[in-house]
Design a protein around this motif. Structure first.
Motif, PDB file in Angstrom:
ATOM      1  N   ILE A 151       0.862  -1.186   0.000  1.00  0.00           N
ATOM      2  CA  ILE A 151       0.000   0.000   0.000  1.00  0.00           C
ATOM      3  C   ILE A 151       0.893   1.228   0.000  1.00  0.00           C
ATOM      4  O   ILE A 151       1.838   1.326   0.798  1.00  0.00           O
ATOM      5  CB  ILE A 151      -0.923   0.024   1.240  1.00  0.00           C
ATOM      6  N   PHE A 152       0.601   2.165  -0.892  1.00  0.00           N
ATOM      7  CA  PHE A 152       1.392   3.380  -1.023  1.00  0.00           C
ATOM      8  C   PHE A 152       0.521   4.596  -0.712  1.00  0.00           C
ATOM      9  O   PHE A 152      -0.512   4.797  -1.346  1.00  0.00           O
ATOM     10  CB  PHE A 152       1.965   3.494  -2.443  1.00  0.00           C
ATOM     11  N   ASN A 153       0.939   5.386   0.266  1.00  0.00           N
ATOM     12  CA  ASN A 153       0.235   6.612   0.636  1.00  0.00           C
ATOM     13  C   ASN A 153       1.010   7.784   0.052  1.00  0.00           C
ATOM     14  O   ASN A 153       2.091   8.126   0.537  1.00  0.00           O
ATOM     15  CB  ASN A 153       0.156   6.730   2.162  1.00  0.00           C
ATOM     16  N   LEU A 154       0.457   8.393  -0.986  1.00  0.00           N
ATOM     17  CA  LEU A 154       1.136   9.510  -1.629  1.00  0.00           C
ATOM     18  C   LEU A 154       0.461  10.838  -1.322  1.00  0.00           C
ATOM     19  O   LEU A 154       0.458  11.764  -2.135  1.00  0.00           O
ATOM     20  CB  LEU A 154       1.229   9.265  -3.134  1.00  0.00           C
ATOM     21  N   GLY A 155      -0.144  10.915  -0.148  1.00  0.00           N
ATOM     22  CA  GLY A 155      -0.748  12.163   0.310  1.00  0.00           C
ATOM     23  C   GLY A 155      -1.848  12.633  -0.623  1.00  0.00           C
ATOM     24  O   GLY A 155      -2.774  11.879  -0.926  1.00  0.00           O
ATOM     25  N   ARG A 156      -1.729  13.845  -1.106  1.00  0.00           N
ATOM     26  CA  ARG A 156      -2.756  14.410  -1.993  1.00  0.00           C
ATOM     27  C   ARG A 156      -2.851  13.685  -3.328  1.00  0.00           C
ATOM     28  O   ARG A 156      -3.846  13.798  -4.028  1.00  0.00           O
ATOM     29  CB  ARG A 156      -2.503  15.893  -2.228  1.00  0.00           C
ATOM     30  N   ARG A 157      -1.828  12.925  -3.670  1.00  0.00           N
ATOM     31  CA  ARG A 157      -1.854  12.167  -4.935  1.00  0.00           C
ATOM     32  C   ARG A 157      -2.603  10.851  -4.788  1.00  0.00           C
ATOM     33  O   ARG A 157      -2.829  10.161  -5.763  1.00  0.00           O
ATOM     34  CB  ARG A 157      -0.437  11.939  -5.438  1.00  0.00           C
ATOM     35  N   GLY A 158      -2.957  10.480  -3.551  1.00  0.00           N
ATOM     36  CA  GLY A 158      -3.821   9.332  -3.332  1.00  0.00           C
ATOM     37  C   GLY A 158      -3.167   8.112  -2.722  1.00  0.00           C
ATOM     38  O   GLY A 158      -1.976   8.094  -2.416  1.00  0.00           O
ATOM     39  N   LEU A 159      -3.995   7.103  -2.541  1.00  0.00           N
ATOM     40  CA  LEU A 159      -3.578   5.787  -2.054  1.00  0.00           C
ATOM     41  C   LEU A 159      -3.564   4.819  -3.226  1.00  0.00           C
ATOM     42  O   LEU A 159      -4.445   4.872  -4.089  1.00  0.00           O
ATOM     43  CB  LEU A 159      -4.556   5.255  -1.007  1.00  0.00           C
ATOM     44  N   TYR A 160      -2.589   3.925  -3.232  1.00  0.00           N
ATOM     45  CA  TYR A 160      -2.469   2.916  -4.278  1.00  0.00           C
ATOM     46  C   TYR A 160      -2.128   1.589  -3.621  1.00  0.00           C
ATOM     47  O   TYR A 160      -1.481   1.553  -2.566  1.00  0.00           O
ATOM     48  CB  TYR A 160      -1.358   3.284  -5.270  1.00  0.00           C
ATOM     49  N   ALA A 161      -2.541   0.503  -4.247  1.00  0.00           N
ATOM     50  CA  ALA A 161      -2.196  -0.821  -3.730  1.00  0.00           C
ATOM     51  C   ALA A 161      -1.934  -1.777  -4.886  1.00  0.00           C
ATOM     52  O   ALA A 161      -2.622  -1.751  -5.902  1.00  0.00           O
ATOM     53  CB  ALA A 161      -3.312  -1.352  -2.836  1.00  0.00           C
ATOM     54  N   LEU A 162      -0.907  -2.585  -4.705  1.00  0.00           N
ATOM     55  CA  LEU A 162      -0.530  -3.630  -5.663  1.00  0.00           C
ATOM     56  C   LEU A 162      -0.253  -4.903  -4.879  1.00  0.00           C
ATOM     57  O   LEU A 162       0.042  -4.850  -3.680  1.00  0.00           O
ATOM     58  CB  LEU A 162       0.770  -3.259  -6.405  1.00  0.00           C
ATOM     59  N   ASP A 163      -0.306  -6.031  -5.573  1.00  0.00           N
ATOM     60  CA  ASP A 163       0.190  -7.256  -4.977  1.00  0.00           C
ATOM     61  C   ASP A 163       1.647  -6.991  -4.606  1.00  0.00           C
ATOM     62  O   ASP A 163       2.385  -6.388  -5.385  1.00  0.00           O
ATOM     63  CB  ASP A 163       0.089  -8.396  -5.993  1.00  0.00           C
ATOM     64  N   ASN A 164       2.063  -7.390  -3.419  1.00  0.00           N
ATOM     65  CA  ASN A 164       3.416  -7.099  -2.960  1.00  0.00           C
ATOM     66  C   ASN A 164       4.476  -7.973  -3.630  1.00  0.00           C
ATOM     67  O   ASN A 164       5.655  -7.678  -3.580  1.00  0.00           O
ATOM     68  CB  ASN A 164       3.507  -7.256  -1.432  1.00  0.00           C
ATOM     69  N   ARG A 165       4.061  -9.048  -4.306  1.00  0.00           N
ATOM     70  CA  ARG A 165       5.019  -9.935  -4.959  1.00  0.00           C
ATOM     71  C   ARG A 165       5.564  -9.306  -6.242  1.00  0.00           C
ATOM     72  O   ARG A 165       4.804  -8.916  -7.114  1.00  0.00           O
ATOM     73  CB  ARG A 165       4.368 -11.270  -5.303  1.00  0.00           C
ATOM     74  N   CYS A 166       6.860  -9.248  -6.353  1.00  0.00           N
ATOM     75  CA  CYS A 166       7.495  -8.767  -7.576  1.00  0.00           C
ATOM     76  C   CYS A 166       7.250  -9.801  -8.674  1.00  0.00           C
ATOM     77  O   CYS A 166       7.601 -10.976  -8.502  1.00  0.00           O
ATOM     78  CB  CYS A 166       8.985  -8.577  -7.351  1.00  0.00           C
ATOM     79  N   PRO A 167       6.647  -9.420  -9.795  1.00  0.00           N
ATOM     80  CA  PRO A 167       6.369 -10.380 -10.870  1.00  0.00           C
ATOM     81  C   PRO A 167       7.625 -11.039 -11.457  1.00  0.00           C
ATOM     82  O   PRO A 167       7.556 -12.138 -11.978  1.00  0.00           O
ATOM     83  CB  PRO A 167       5.656  -9.545 -11.927  1.00  0.00           C
ATOM     84  N   ALA A 168       8.773 -10.384 -11.361  1.00  0.00           N
ATOM     85  CA  ALA A 168      10.001 -10.944 -11.921  1.00  0.00           C
ATOM     86  C   ALA A 168      10.609 -12.025 -11.035  1.00  0.00           C
ATOM     87  O   ALA A 168      11.217 -12.973 -11.533  1.00  0.00           O
ATOM     88  CB  ALA A 168      11.033  -9.841 -12.148  1.00  0.00           C
ATOM     89  N   THR A 169      10.419 -11.912  -9.708  1.00  0.00           N
ATOM     90  CA  THR A 169      11.097 -12.818  -8.784  1.00  0.00           C
ATOM     91  C   THR A 169      10.157 -13.632  -7.901  1.00  0.00           C
ATOM     92  O   THR A 169      10.568 -14.648  -7.351  1.00  0.00           O
ATOM     93  CB  THR A 169      12.030 -12.029  -7.857  1.00  0.00           C
ATOM     94  N   GLY A 170       8.933 -13.148  -7.702  1.00  0.00           N
ATOM     95  CA  GLY A 170       8.008 -13.799  -6.782  1.00  0.00           C
ATOM     96  C   GLY A 170       8.240 -13.426  -5.332  1.00  0.00           C
ATOM     97  O   GLY A 170       7.537 -13.894  -4.449  1.00  0.00           O
TER      98      GLY A 170
END
Length: 109
Positions: free
Chosen positions: A29-48
């Protein structure tokens, strides 16, 4: 869509990522303040390896990305698409915040 509360908004440092669990799924989860909240699967697709939350957030051509700490691929914070390799994609997760906390879409514990 099912929403699961993962933390209080105050628990997210601004300008950085944090790792959390959505049931048995690791998420970043990424909190970028006024730019918003974002979330991705934490697993790196290249390495797992679950490490995207520790990546550096950056901007290319007005778009926000997280740079994977291992091999430095950049994943778009909204779509999960990899800037360097179109075969790699991080899975985006819907995220929202309200007075009660931070919520992620999907099945929780």
């Amino acid at each position: 869509m099912n929403w699961t509360q993962v933390c209080e908004k105050e628990a997210l440092p601004e300008g950085a990522g944090v790792a959390a669990w959505l049931g048995s799924r690791p998420v970043a989860i990424f909190n970028l303040g006024r730019r918003g909240l974002y979330a991705l699967d934490n697993r790196c697709p290249a390495t797992g390896v679950s490490l995207l939350a520790r990546g550096q957030v950056c901007e290319f051509a007005g778009e926000l990305y997280v740079c994977s700490p291992l091999y430095k691929q950049h994943f778009h914070l909204t779509t999960g698409e990899c800037l360097e390799d179109t075969e790699l994609n991080a899975i985006p997760i819907a995220v929202k915040a309200d007075a009660a906390g931070v919520w992620l879409a999907g099945e929780g514990a």
